[in-house]
Design an enzyme around this catalytic site. Sequence first.
Site, PDB file in Angstrom:
ATOM      1  N   GLY A 216      31.408  16.500 -23.515  1.00  0.00           N
ATOM      2  CA  GLY A 216      30.767  15.184 -23.445  1.00  0.00           C
ATOM      3  C   GLY A 216      30.148  14.986 -22.086  1.00  0.00           C
ATOM      4  O   GLY A 216      29.988  15.938 -21.327  1.00  0.00           O
ATOM      5  N   ASN A 217      29.798  13.745 -21.774  1.00  0.00           N
ATOM      6  CA  ASN A 217      29.282  13.450 -20.429  1.00  0.00           C
ATOM      7  C   ASN A 217      29.647  12.023 -20.059  1.00  0.00           C
ATOM      8  O   ASN A 217      30.222  11.295 -20.854  1.00  0.00           O
ATOM      9  CB  ASN A 217      27.774  13.711 -20.357  1.00  0.00           C
ATOM     10  N   TYR A 218      29.302  11.638 -18.830  1.00  0.00           N
ATOM     11  CA  TYR A 218      29.776  10.363 -18.280  1.00  0.00           C
ATOM     12  C   TYR A 218      28.930   9.149 -18.666  1.00  0.00           C
ATOM     13  O   TYR A 218      29.150   8.069 -18.147  1.00  0.00           O
ATOM     14  CB  TYR A 218      29.840  10.445 -16.759  1.00  0.00           C
ATOM     15  N   SER A 219      27.968   9.297 -19.551  1.00  0.00           N
ATOM     16  CA  SER A 219      27.124   8.141 -19.879  1.00  0.00           C
ATOM     17  C   SER A 219      27.987   6.988 -20.397  1.00  0.00           C
ATOM     18  O   SER A 219      28.838   7.179 -21.267  1.00  0.00           O
ATOM     19  CB  SER A 219      26.108   8.543 -20.952  1.00  0.00           C
TER      20      SER A 219
ATOM     21  N   ALA B  52      22.408   9.951 -23.685  1.00  0.00           N
ATOM     22  CA  ALA B  52      22.550  11.210 -22.948  1.00  0.00           C
ATOM     23  C   ALA B  52      23.122  12.223 -23.947  1.00  0.00           C
ATOM     24  O   ALA B  52      24.335  12.397 -24.072  1.00  0.00           O
ATOM     25  CB  ALA B  52      23.482  11.031 -21.765  1.00  0.00           C
TER      26      ALA B  52
END
Length: 406
Positions: free
Chosen positions: A215-218, A283
Amino acid sequence: MSNLSALQGKHIVLGITGGIAAYKSATLLRLFIKAGAEVQVVMTPSAKEFITPVTLSALSQKPVVSEFFTANTGEWHSHVDLGLWADCMVIAPATASTIGKMANGVADNMLVTTYLSAKSQVFVAPAMDLDMMAHPSTTRNIESLKSYGNIIIEPQSGFLASGLTGKGRMEEPENIVEVVADFFASRSDSSLAGKKVLVTAGPTYEKIDPVRFIGNYSSGKMGFALAEECAARGAEVTLVAGPVALTTHHPSIRRIDVESAREMLDACTASFPDAEIAIMCAAVADYRPEQMTDKKIKREHTEVPTLRLVKNPDIAATLGKAKRPGQVLVGFALETDNEVANAVEKLERKNLDYIVLNSMRVAGAGFGTDTNAVSIISPQGTVKDVPLMSKDRVAGEIITAITQKN
Ligand code: CTP
């Protein structure tokens, strides 16, 4: 362009609490009056230690309300009537104590009872020392106020009354007036009435096994702000959201929760044919594991696993290919070098009409924050540079820029 004229004739309840920044409330009040608003001041008892009711009643040309009753006549001040009268309530400065009471319904003064009775939009401009501002209880209370739909006018970093320097200084009165004016201007702006808008927001999660993902930090905050802004301007919004901890407020937002890029693509391709505008703010993970195991990968008994990745579909590019004349497709870009050139290349490659370049250089902009600074770029070049401001206001600037020619 200033929207100050949107304040003409508006009824504003100005709540003032007991902090040093209360001296700025006189300027704030003066600016509201100058813009043609009618202002009723409600003060907490401790606010009177910082600024006198006489100053405020002279400026507002109305008696200041502070107690539930006028002592010598027994006249009752109705917080319910005030709440109904108000087109909006602005609490500036808002101390940690008042924010805590508002978040938890501690209605022990006229200001908090009025707040709880208010039916209209509430703006809160916190002002406190940097350590109080950073305390988890303040953070949690501010998050609660946001979840009630209140608009937080973020405090600035700078020199504080304590002599320390940090985040906690109340936003300048000129900027508070502008935020409130923008709100009324966008509410009276029905430029998107009857239009359908598709917005993607947040990260995507790509499963590795039942308990792990890429995943990512969005945070999804920018996409959610865009969805609210479009709905406020009259649009019917489909918000395709990856896994985020956010809520929507406007009834014209239909939210579709998805997890992976492929689920997001399916939801988008279903909605896109009907949409006049599509804004790709998510994102999206560029890659996903080639295989998802349906059993948890165990640490014992296995070799160190190798994660083979495959490319995810490019949602923006897929919609770009399917785009009909008249549809407006907007993407976002986060670049670290050759920012504008890379963003323009991305815009062309994905057949976008606009690309919003997130600035990596400005502190306070980007992932997870409540503020952002962007440049809006069209195939002809930069349309607008938007300096650091709340994501709500950035959303307003983006929608204004991309709808100018529609
Ligand atoms: N985007 C998308 N689907 C993807 C990847 C990106 O819809 N699989 C969209 C984003 O929502 C954004 C735009 O494309 O609007 C650009 O995203 P970005 O990650 O900057 O671009 P990439 O194409 O992934 O390029 P790179 O990561 O190489 O810079």
